[in-house]
Motif scaffolding. Structure first.
Motif, PDB file in Angstrom:
ATOM      1  N   THR A  31       0.821  -1.090   0.286  1.00  0.00           N
ATOM      2  CA  THR A  31       0.071   0.325   0.299  1.00  0.00           C
ATOM      3  C   THR A  31       0.815   1.344  -0.125  1.00  0.00           C
ATOM      4  O   THR A  31       0.453   1.969  -0.878  1.00  0.00           O
ATOM      5  CB  THR A  31      -0.739  -0.124   1.258  1.00  0.00           C
ATOM      6  N   MET A  32       1.979   1.091   0.608  1.00  0.00           N
ATOM      7  CA  MET A  32       2.812   2.049   0.761  1.00  0.00           C
ATOM      8  C   MET A  32       3.407   2.429  -0.242  1.00  0.00           C
ATOM      9  O   MET A  32       3.849   3.735  -1.116  1.00  0.00           O
ATOM     10  CB  MET A  32       3.990   2.497   2.051  1.00  0.00           C
ATOM     11  N   ARG A  35       0.872   3.856  -3.001  1.00  0.00           N
ATOM     12  CA  ARG A  35       1.023   5.476  -2.465  1.00  0.00           C
ATOM     13  C   ARG A  35       1.743   6.074  -2.593  1.00  0.00           C
ATOM     14  O   ARG A  35       1.626   7.873  -3.296  1.00  0.00           O
ATOM     15  CB  ARG A  35       0.055   5.652  -0.906  1.00  0.00           C
ATOM     16  N   VAL A  59      -2.792   6.909   4.323  1.00  0.00           N
ATOM     17  CA  VAL A  59      -3.252   5.565   4.081  1.00  0.00           C
ATOM     18  C   VAL A  59      -4.439   5.230   4.697  1.00  0.00           C
ATOM     19  O   VAL A  59      -4.165   6.277   6.410  1.00  0.00           O
ATOM     20  CB  VAL A  59      -2.067   4.921   4.498  1.00  0.00           C
ATOM     21  N   ASP A  63      -7.884   0.992   2.456  1.00  0.00           N
ATOM     22  CA  ASP A  63      -6.991   0.771   1.809  1.00  0.00           C
ATOM     23  C   ASP A  63      -6.140  -0.323   2.287  1.00  0.00           C
ATOM     24  O   ASP A  63      -5.970  -1.437   1.300  1.00  0.00           O
ATOM     25  CB  ASP A  63      -5.732   2.339   1.683  1.00  0.00           C
ATOM     26  N   LEU A  64      -6.072  -0.706   3.376  1.00  0.00           N
ATOM     27  CA  LEU A  64      -5.010  -1.664   3.548  1.00  0.00           C
ATOM     28  C   LEU A  64      -6.149  -2.752   3.708  1.00  0.00           C
ATOM     29  O   LEU A  64      -5.402  -4.015   2.795  1.00  0.00           O
ATOM     30  CB  LEU A  64      -4.598  -1.482   4.845  1.00  0.00           C
ATOM     31  N   GLN A  67      -6.544  -3.864  -0.134  1.00  0.00           N
ATOM     32  CA  GLN A  67      -4.854  -4.499  -0.585  1.00  0.00           C
ATOM     33  C   GLN A  67      -4.862  -5.672  -0.127  1.00  0.00           C
ATOM     34  O   GLN A  67      -4.145  -6.250  -0.878  1.00  0.00           O
ATOM     35  CB  GLN A  67      -3.457  -3.417  -0.269  1.00  0.00           C
TER      36      GLN A  67
END
Length: 72
Positions: A31-32, A35, A59, A63-64, A67
């Protein structure tokens, strides 16, 4: 209890928590990274700089989860 069942339980207790933490780390990293790439593209078009703090601030938990579902 048989020794085989005990061994299976020991392995399950030892591996499952570690696997869960590994999955969380993978999802957070994925995710990071996504982004960060988006922020870099936006910064290039605007002509500004991007900071890790700004990326982390965007974040969200949903979103986590999204993902994690995509990873599985």
């Amino acid at each position: 209890m048989s020794w085989l069942l005990r061994m299976v339980l020991v392995v399950a207790v030892a591996l499952i928590p570690g696997a869960f933490v590994l999955l969380l780390a993978y999802v957070a990293t994925r995710t990071m990274r996504h982004r960060w790439q988006q922020a870099r593209l936006q910064a290039q078009t605007r002509g500004t700089r991007v900071s890790l703090r700004e990326v982390v601030a965007t974040v969200e938990f949903k979103d986590l989860v999204r993902q994690a579902r995509a990873a599985l």
